[in-house]
Design a protein around this motif. Structure first.
Motif, PDB file in Angstrom:
ATOM      1  N   LEU A  10      68.525  10.574  72.910  1.00 50.99           N
ATOM      2  CA  LEU A  10      69.489  10.558  71.795  1.00 50.99           C
ATOM      3  C   LEU A  10      70.773  11.296  72.141  1.00 50.99           C
ATOM      4  O   LEU A  10      71.720  11.290  71.352  1.00 50.99           O
ATOM      5  N   GLN A  11      70.762  11.980  73.279  1.00 48.96           N
ATOM      6  CA  GLN A  11      71.902  12.797  73.711  1.00 48.96           C
ATOM      7  C   GLN A  11      72.217  13.873  72.680  1.00 48.96           C
ATOM      8  O   GLN A  11      73.366  14.101  72.299  1.00 48.96           O
ATOM      9  N   LEU A  12      71.140  14.516  72.231  1.00 47.45           N
ATOM     10  CA  LEU A  12      71.273  15.633  71.297  1.00 47.45           C
ATOM     11  C   LEU A  12      70.693  16.892  71.941  1.00 47.45           C
ATOM     12  O   LEU A  12      69.729  16.810  72.713  1.00 47.45           O
ATOM     13  N   PRO A  13      71.216  18.057  71.619  1.00 46.62           N
ATOM     14  CA  PRO A  13      70.661  19.305  72.153  1.00 46.62           C
ATOM     15  C   PRO A  13      69.356  19.670  71.456  1.00 46.62           C
ATOM     16  O   PRO A  13      69.003  19.116  70.413  1.00 46.62           O
ATOM     17  N   LEU A  14      68.647  20.627  72.061  1.00 48.46           N
ATOM     18  CA  LEU A  14      67.428  21.177  71.480  1.00 48.46           C
ATOM     19  C   LEU A  14      67.692  22.600  71.012  1.00 48.46           C
ATOM     20  O   LEU A  14      68.346  23.376  71.708  1.00 48.46           O
ATOM     21  N   LEU A  15      67.172  22.948  69.844  1.00 43.83           N
ATOM     22  CA  LEU A  15      67.279  24.310  69.342  1.00 43.83           C
ATOM     23  C   LEU A  15      65.884  24.835  69.067  1.00 43.83           C
ATOM     24  O   LEU A  15      65.072  24.163  68.435  1.00 43.83           O
ATOM     25  N   ALA A  16      65.599  26.026  69.529  1.00 46.36           N
ATOM     26  CA  ALA A  16      64.235  26.547  69.447  1.00 46.36           C
ATOM     27  C   ALA A  16      63.984  27.436  68.245  1.00 46.36           C
ATOM     28  O   ALA A  16      62.855  27.640  67.850  1.00 46.36           O
ATOM     29  N   LYS A  17      64.990  27.949  67.629  1.00 41.20           N
ATOM     30  CA  LYS A  17      64.838  28.975  66.593  1.00 41.20           C
ATOM     31  C   LYS A  17      63.969  28.505  65.443  1.00 41.20           C
ATOM     32  O   LYS A  17      63.056  29.182  65.006  1.00 41.20           O
ATOM     33  N   PHE A  18      64.229  27.317  64.941  1.00 43.74           N
ATOM     34  CA  PHE A  18      63.556  26.861  63.737  1.00 43.74           C
ATOM     35  C   PHE A  18      62.094  26.531  64.022  1.00 43.74           C
ATOM     36  O   PHE A  18      61.239  26.713  63.197  1.00 43.74           O
ATOM     37  N   ARG A  19      61.843  26.001  65.203  1.00 42.41           N
ATOM     38  CA  ARG A  19      60.493  25.635  65.584  1.00 42.41           C
ATOM     39  C   ARG A  19      59.570  26.850  65.523  1.00 42.41           C
ATOM     40  O   ARG A  19      58.469  26.787  64.993  1.00 42.41           O
ATOM     41  N   ALA A  20      60.031  27.955  66.036  1.00 42.61           N
ATOM     42  CA  ALA A  20      59.212  29.148  66.051  1.00 42.61           C
ATOM     43  C   ALA A  20      58.852  29.582  64.637  1.00 42.61           C
ATOM     44  O   ALA A  20      57.730  29.987  64.348  1.00 42.61           O
ATOM     45  N   GLN A  21      59.801  29.458  63.743  1.00 46.55           N
ATOM     46  CA  GLN A  21      59.558  29.854  62.356  1.00 46.55           C
ATOM     47  C   GLN A  21      58.497  28.963  61.713  1.00 46.55           C
ATOM     48  O   GLN A  21      57.587  29.428  61.047  1.00 46.55           O
ATOM     49  N   TYR A  22      58.586  27.649  61.943  1.00 47.16           N
ATOM     50  CA  TYR A  22      57.634  26.736  61.329  1.00 47.16           C
ATOM     51  C   TYR A  22      56.239  26.903  61.905  1.00 47.16           C
ATOM     52  O   TYR A  22      55.251  26.812  61.209  1.00 47.16           O
ATOM     53  N   GLU A  23      56.160  27.122  63.221  1.00 44.02           N
ATOM     54  CA  GLU A  23      54.855  27.270  63.841  1.00 44.02           C
ATOM     55  C   GLU A  23      54.118  28.452  63.239  1.00 44.02           C
ATOM     56  O   GLU A  23      52.929  28.397  62.994  1.00 44.02           O
ATOM     57  N   ARG A  24      54.839  29.507  62.936  1.00 44.41           N
ATOM     58  CA  ARG A  24      54.195  30.682  62.361  1.00 44.41           C
ATOM     59  C   ARG A  24      53.624  30.355  60.987  1.00 44.41           C
ATOM     60  O   ARG A  24      52.505  30.723  60.650  1.00 44.41           O
ATOM     61  N   VAL A  25      54.361  29.602  60.203  1.00 44.68           N
ATOM     62  CA  VAL A  25      53.904  29.263  58.868  1.00 44.68           C
ATOM     63  C   VAL A  25      52.752  28.280  58.918  1.00 44.68           C
ATOM     64  O   VAL A  25      51.741  28.442  58.248  1.00 44.68           O
ATOM     65  N   ASP A  26      52.879  27.219  59.743  1.00 44.14           N
ATOM     66  CA  ASP A  26      51.894  26.152  59.717  1.00 44.14           C
ATOM     67  C   ASP A  26      50.560  26.569  60.321  1.00 44.14           C
ATOM     68  O   ASP A  26      49.517  26.136  59.877  1.00 44.14           O
ATOM     69  N   SER A  27      50.604  27.359  61.340  1.00 48.07           N
ATOM     70  CA  SER A  27      49.356  27.687  62.013  1.00 48.07           C
ATOM     71  C   SER A  27      48.551  28.707  61.234  1.00 48.07           C
ATOM     72  O   SER A  27      47.331  28.713  61.298  1.00 48.07           O
ATOM     73  N   ALA A  28      49.199  29.545  60.483  1.00 52.27           N
ATOM     74  CA  ALA A  28      48.477  30.610  59.802  1.00 52.27           C
ATOM     75  C   ALA A  28      48.436  30.430  58.295  1.00 52.27           C
ATOM     76  O   ALA A  28      47.678  31.078  57.599  1.00 52.27           O
ATOM     77  N   GLY A  29      49.315  29.558  57.770  1.00 49.78           N
ATOM     78  CA  GLY A  29      49.300  29.313  56.336  1.00 49.78           C
ATOM     79  C   GLY A  29      50.047  30.355  55.569  1.00 49.78           C
ATOM     80  O   GLY A  29      50.581  31.323  56.089  1.00 49.78           O
ATOM     81  N   ARG A  30      50.015  30.187  54.268  1.00 54.68           N
ATOM     82  CA  ARG A  30      50.805  31.040  53.393  1.00 54.68           C
ATOM     83  C   ARG A  30      50.360  32.484  53.425  1.00 54.68           C
ATOM     84  O   ARG A  30      51.157  33.398  53.395  1.00 54.68           O
ATOM     85  N   THR A  31      49.059  32.702  53.525  1.00 56.95           N
ATOM     86  CA  THR A  31      48.565  34.069  53.504  1.00 56.95           C
ATOM     87  C   THR A  31      49.085  34.855  54.685  1.00 56.95           C
ATOM     88  O   THR A  31      49.534  35.986  54.552  1.00 56.95           O
ATOM     89  N   ALA A  32      49.035  34.209  55.868  1.00 54.79           N
ATOM     90  CA  ALA A  32      49.516  34.888  57.060  1.00 54.79           C
ATOM     91  C   ALA A  32      51.004  35.151  56.979  1.00 54.79           C
ATOM     92  O   ALA A  32      51.496  36.168  57.431  1.00 54.79           O
ATOM     93  N   THR A  33      51.732  34.222  56.373  1.00 50.43           N
ATOM     94  CA  THR A  33      53.162  34.433  56.224  1.00 50.43           C
ATOM     95  C   THR A  33      53.445  35.671  55.391  1.00 50.43           C
ATOM     96  O   THR A  33      54.267  36.509  55.700  1.00 50.43           O
ATOM     97  N   ALA A  34      52.679  35.771  54.304  1.00 50.39           N
ATOM     98  CA  ALA A  34      52.889  36.930  53.439  1.00 50.39           C
ATOM     99  C   ALA A  34      52.512  38.203  54.158  1.00 50.39           C
ATOM    100  O   ALA A  34      53.175  39.231  54.035  1.00 50.39           O
ATOM    101  N   ALA A  35      51.400  38.116  54.968  1.00 52.45           N
ATOM    102  CA  ALA A  35      50.982  39.314  55.667  1.00 52.45           C
ATOM    103  C   ALA A  35      51.990  39.743  56.701  1.00 52.45           C
ATOM    104  O   ALA A  35      52.124  40.916  57.008  1.00 52.45           O
ATOM    105  N   ALA A  36      52.728  38.759  57.265  1.00 48.83           N
ATOM    106  CA  ALA A  36      53.708  39.086  58.284  1.00 48.83           C
ATOM    107  C   ALA A  36      54.942  39.740  57.711  1.00 48.83           C
ATOM    108  O   ALA A  36      55.723  40.340  58.431  1.00 48.83           O
ATOM    109  N   GLU A  37      55.107  39.618  56.411  1.00 48.18           N
ATOM    110  CA  GLU A  37      56.291  40.197  55.808  1.00 48.18           C
ATOM    111  C   GLU A  37      56.085  41.687  55.623  1.00 48.18           C
ATOM    112  O   GLU A  37      54.984  42.150  55.333  1.00 48.18           O
TER     113      GLU A  37
END
Length: 261
Positions: free
Chosen positions: A100-127
């Motif tokens: 597609l001739q588009l760049p890749l950005l890693a910042k957002f991916r890391a944020q989503y992986e944290r939420v999706d893999s651990a779920g809402r509870t883990a997100t809250a615990a990480a805060e």
């Protein structure tokens, strides 16, 4: 003609923080996605119109082929937003970005992986836990203005869950429970949340700069007033978990704890 002794670059490139939104694709139904985004742009033009977005395909079972991805990008452009990159993910993502001739950005991916893999509870615990530290900004005494909220306020009782959006057209919005991670509440007036705010809250969506956001427990992914916004990374850690209000002053978003001495 350019001077032979002119060593100044024709362009200056700096890497800094910019306001690029992330759009996680849940369906390759281009028409449905374009309609959703067009509706969102119309509801909050100050925030979304001509907005630069990063496309995240990490929520799909399979990566789209190049033709489908191009169709999706065209659909989004027609809806009023501008895809500018792909969120970094797998080697398939890299190959698609190259096609597609588009760049890749890693910042957002890391944020989503944290939420999706651990779920809402883990997100809250990480805060961070609520801190007794003082607020970073003084709480103004002014009451919430309502100059663009013409109708009676809208009251929403259930929890606003991930993926849901609640919109109060031309009035204030009151959420009696809370707003989950990945959920979004939008109001043309002010937003009042009598519970935790873990998702996104947008007040003054049609440009009311006097709108405000109030919540009892602050963990917001994003807060915005009249198109001016701040994301989680920009929010002082000492405010998380506390009752907070958000307002706009001279084009700058301000946040303060409501229980500050």
């Amino acid at each position: 003609m350019r001077s032979a002794l002119d060593f100044e670059p024709a362009g200056e490139l700096k890497i800094g923080q910019v306001g690029i939104a992330n759009l996680r694709i849940r369906s390759l139904d281009v028409e449905r996605l374009a309609t959703e985004m067009k509706d969102r742009v119309q509801r909050a033009p100050n925030l979304f119109s001509r907005a630069a977005v990063v496309l995240d395909f990490g929520g799909l079972a399979e990566m789209p082929d190049t033709a489908t991805a191009r169709s999706l990008i065209e659909g989004l452009r027609g809806a009023g937003v501008l895809p500018v990159a792909l969120a970094y993910g797998t080697p398939e993502t890299e190959r698609l970005a190259e096609a597609l001739q588009l760049p890749l950005l890693a910042k957002f991916r890391a944020q989503y992986e944290r939420v999706d893999s651990a779920g809402r509870t883990a997100t809250a615990a990480a805060e961070p836990a609520p801190s007794p530290a003082r607020a970073t900004e003084a709480v103004p005494a002014a009451a919430p203005p309502r100059e663009d909220a013409h109708g009676p306020g809208m009251v929403h009782l259930p929890l606003v869950r991930s993926g849901q959006q609640v919109y109060a057209d031309n009035r204030d919005l009151t959420v009696l429970t809370g707003v989950g991670a990945g959920a979004e509440v939008i109001s043309d007036g002010s937003v009042h949340i009598y519970g935790p705010l873990r998702g996104r809250a947008l007040a003054g969506a049609k440009g009311n700069e006097n709108a405000r956001i109030f919540c009892r427990e602050f963990h917001a992914e994003l807060v915005a007033i009249a198109g001016h916004y701040r994301v989680l990374e920009d929010i002082p850690a000492e405010l998380r978990g506390r009752p907070v209000q958000v307002w706009l002053n001279e084009g700058q978003i301000h946040l303060a704890a409501l229980d500050a001495p």
